[in-house]
Design an enzyme around this catalytic site. Structure first.
Site, PDB file in Angstrom:
ATOM      1  N   LYS A  31       0.809  -1.221   0.000  1.00 19.28           N
ATOM      2  CA  LYS A  31       0.000   0.000   0.000  1.00 19.28           C
ATOM      3  C   LYS A  31       0.842   1.271   0.000  1.00 19.28           C
ATOM      4  O   LYS A  31       0.512   2.250   0.661  1.00 19.28           O
ATOM      5  CB  LYS A  31      -0.986   0.005   1.168  1.00 19.28           C
ATOM      6  N   SER A  32       1.919   1.244  -0.759  1.00 21.34           N
ATOM      7  CA  SER A  32       2.746   2.443  -0.877  1.00 21.34           C
ATOM      8  C   SER A  32       2.826   2.926  -2.322  1.00 21.34           C
ATOM      9  O   SER A  32       3.712   3.696  -2.673  1.00 21.34           O
ATOM     10  CB  SER A  32       4.160   2.169  -0.344  1.00 21.34           C
ATOM     11  N   HIS A  80       7.170  -7.671  -2.591  1.00 19.65           N
ATOM     12  CA  HIS A  80       7.121  -6.974  -1.301  1.00 19.65           C
ATOM     13  C   HIS A  80       8.221  -7.501  -0.372  1.00 19.65           C
ATOM     14  O   HIS A  80       8.296  -7.095   0.789  1.00 19.65           O
ATOM     15  CB  HIS A  80       5.779  -7.206  -0.602  1.00 19.65           C
ATOM     16  N   ARG A 117       6.328   4.928   1.208  1.00 12.71           N
ATOM     17  CA  ARG A 117       5.370   6.002   1.509  1.00 12.71           C
ATOM     18  C   ARG A 117       5.447   6.296   2.990  1.00 12.71           C
ATOM     19  O   ARG A 117       5.844   5.434   3.780  1.00 12.71           O
ATOM     20  CB  ARG A 117       3.975   5.492   1.121  1.00 12.71           C
TER      21      ARG A 117
END
Length: 329
Positions: free
Chosen positions: A78-79, A141, A163
Site C-alpha cells: 500500500k505504498s 514486497h 510512503r
C-alpha cells in the site's frame, strides 16, 4: 478462523489447506500472531508473512533464477505498488506499445502485467518465465534480507518505492478490511494500529523494510533506485525521467518533444486506471478484486482517520527507527 468445512469456499488468498509436513514443522517453530485478514502471521527472517505468502517466499528463494538485466519493483504494501507497476510497464515497453489508445494497461490490471514474484510461487516450485520479454519486469514486497540469492548475485536493477508510514497504515487498514469476508467483520482501527506499530503487519516491520533498501541504495546506488511516493506524486515527470535514466532507457529529445512522458503519466494516472472497466469488475487469480487496489492514493489521508495521539506516536516511532540514517518520510 473459519470452520474447516467452510475453508474451501473462501477466496484463494485466504485458503490454507495444502501445507506440507516440512512446512508445518517450520511454522510451529517460529513466532506466530493473529493476521489482519488471513488467520495467521508468521515471522521469518525478521518479517511477518501470511501462511500462503510464506509458502511462496520459501519456494521463490529456493527455485527462482534471476537473470542479468531483470528489473525488480520493490514496495511495502500500500505504498503505490499498482501505480509504480503501471508506470514501469509503460516506461520499459514504450517502444513495443507506442499507441496509448491501444495499450495493454487499458485491458489488463497492472498486477497481471507485472506479477508479484513470491505470489507466483504459492503452491508451485518450477515456473516458466521464458515468455517474458526483455527486460523481465517483476515486483515483490520481500524485504532485502529475503530476496532470492540469485537476485543479489545477478546484474539486475531494483526500484524501491515507499510512503510515509501514517498513510501506508491507513491505506493498508482499508485494503485488508476490503479483503475480509463480510461475515467476519472489519478489523478495528485501534487494534490494527497497535499491531502496525509493533511491526506486526504484512511484510512488516515497515521501518525495517524501508531501512534495508535505503541503506542498500546508499551503498549501491547503481543497483537500487530509492523513491518516495510523496515525491513521485509531487513531481511525477521529473522522477519518471530519472527512472528512465537509471534503467538505461532514457527518453530521447524527440520523445520529450512529442509528449511521450505526458502520455505515460496520463495513461497511468489514478483517475484513468481506476475508471477502466477491467479495474472496476476484474479479479486476480488469487481472488482479490481489482477495485480493492484503487481507493484514493492521496498524500496526508491519514489525518482523516488517526487521532492526534496516534499521529504523534507514529511520528515518534519513525524518528526513533530512522535516527542517524539520514532518511525522512
Amino acid at each position: 478462523m473459519p470452520p474447516p468445512e467452510q475453508s474451501l469456499s473462501l477466496p484463494r488468498y485466504l485458503q490454507e489447506n495444502e501445507i506440507s509436513e516440512e512446512f508445518r514443522d517450520l511454522i510451529v517453530s517460529i513466532p506466530t500472531e493473529k493476521g489482519w485478514v488471513a488467520n495467521h502471521f508468521h515471522q521469518y527472517q525478521g518479517f511477518w508473512h501470511t501462511t500462503r505468502q510464506l509458502q511462496g517466499l520459501l519456494a521463490c528463494q529456493k527455485h527462482f533464477q534471476a537473470e542479468d538485466g531483470d528489473i525488480y519493483l520493490v514496495t511495502t504494501p500500500k505504498s503505490g505498488s499498482t501505480w509504480l507497476k503501471a508506470m514501469m510497464f509503460a516506461l520499459v515497453h514504450r517502444v513495443s506499445f507506442p499507441d496509448p489508445k491501444q495499450h495493454p494497461l487499458l485491458t489488463n490490471n497492472p498486477h497481471a502485467l507485472v506479477p508479484f514474484l513470491e505470489h507466483e510461487y504459492i503452491g508451485k516450485e518450477f515456473l516458466d518465465f521464458t515468455n517474458f520479454t526483455f527486460p523481465r519486469l517483476f515486483s515483490t514486497h520481500l524485504p532485502l534480507v529475503s530476496l532470492p540469492k540469485s537476485v543479489n548475485s545477478s546484474n539486475c536493477k531494483l526500484v524501491y518505492l515507499c510512503r510515509n508510514p501514517k498513510d501506508t497504515f491507513v491505506s493498508l487498514w482499508h485494503f485488508t478490511n476490503k479483503l475480509r469476508p463480510e461475515n467476519w467483520g472489519a478489523n478495528s482501527l485501534e487494534e490494527t494500529f497497535d499491531k502496525f506499530c509493533r511491526g506486526v503487519s504484512l511484510y512488516g516491520p515497515f521501518w525495517d523494510h524501508v531501512l534495508g533498501y535505503w541503506k542498500e541504495s546508499l551503498e549501491r546506488s547503481q543497483r537500487v533506485f530509492f523513491l518516495r511516493y510523496e515525491e513521485m506524486k509531487n513531481e511525477p515527470k521529473i522522477h519518471l525521467r530519472r527512472l528512465s535514466e537509471f534503467l538505461g532507457c532514457p527518453f530521447s529529445l524527440e520523445e520529450e518533444n512529442n509528449g511521450v512522458l505526458d502520455e505515460i503519466l496520463e495513461l497511468c494516472s489514478f483517475e484513468n486506471l481506476s475508471n477502466l472497466e477491467v479495474n472496476k469488475i476484474g479479479m486476480l487469480p488469487s481472488g482479490e478484486k481489482h477495485e480493492a487496489f484503487f481507493r484514493r492514493g492521496e498524500v496526508g489521508d491519514s489525518m482523516n482517520f488517526l487521532t492526534a495521539e496516534m499521529l504523534e506516536k507514529m511520528d515518534m516511532i519513525t524518528e526513533q527507527k530512522f535516527h542517524g540514517s539520514g532518511l525522512k518520510l
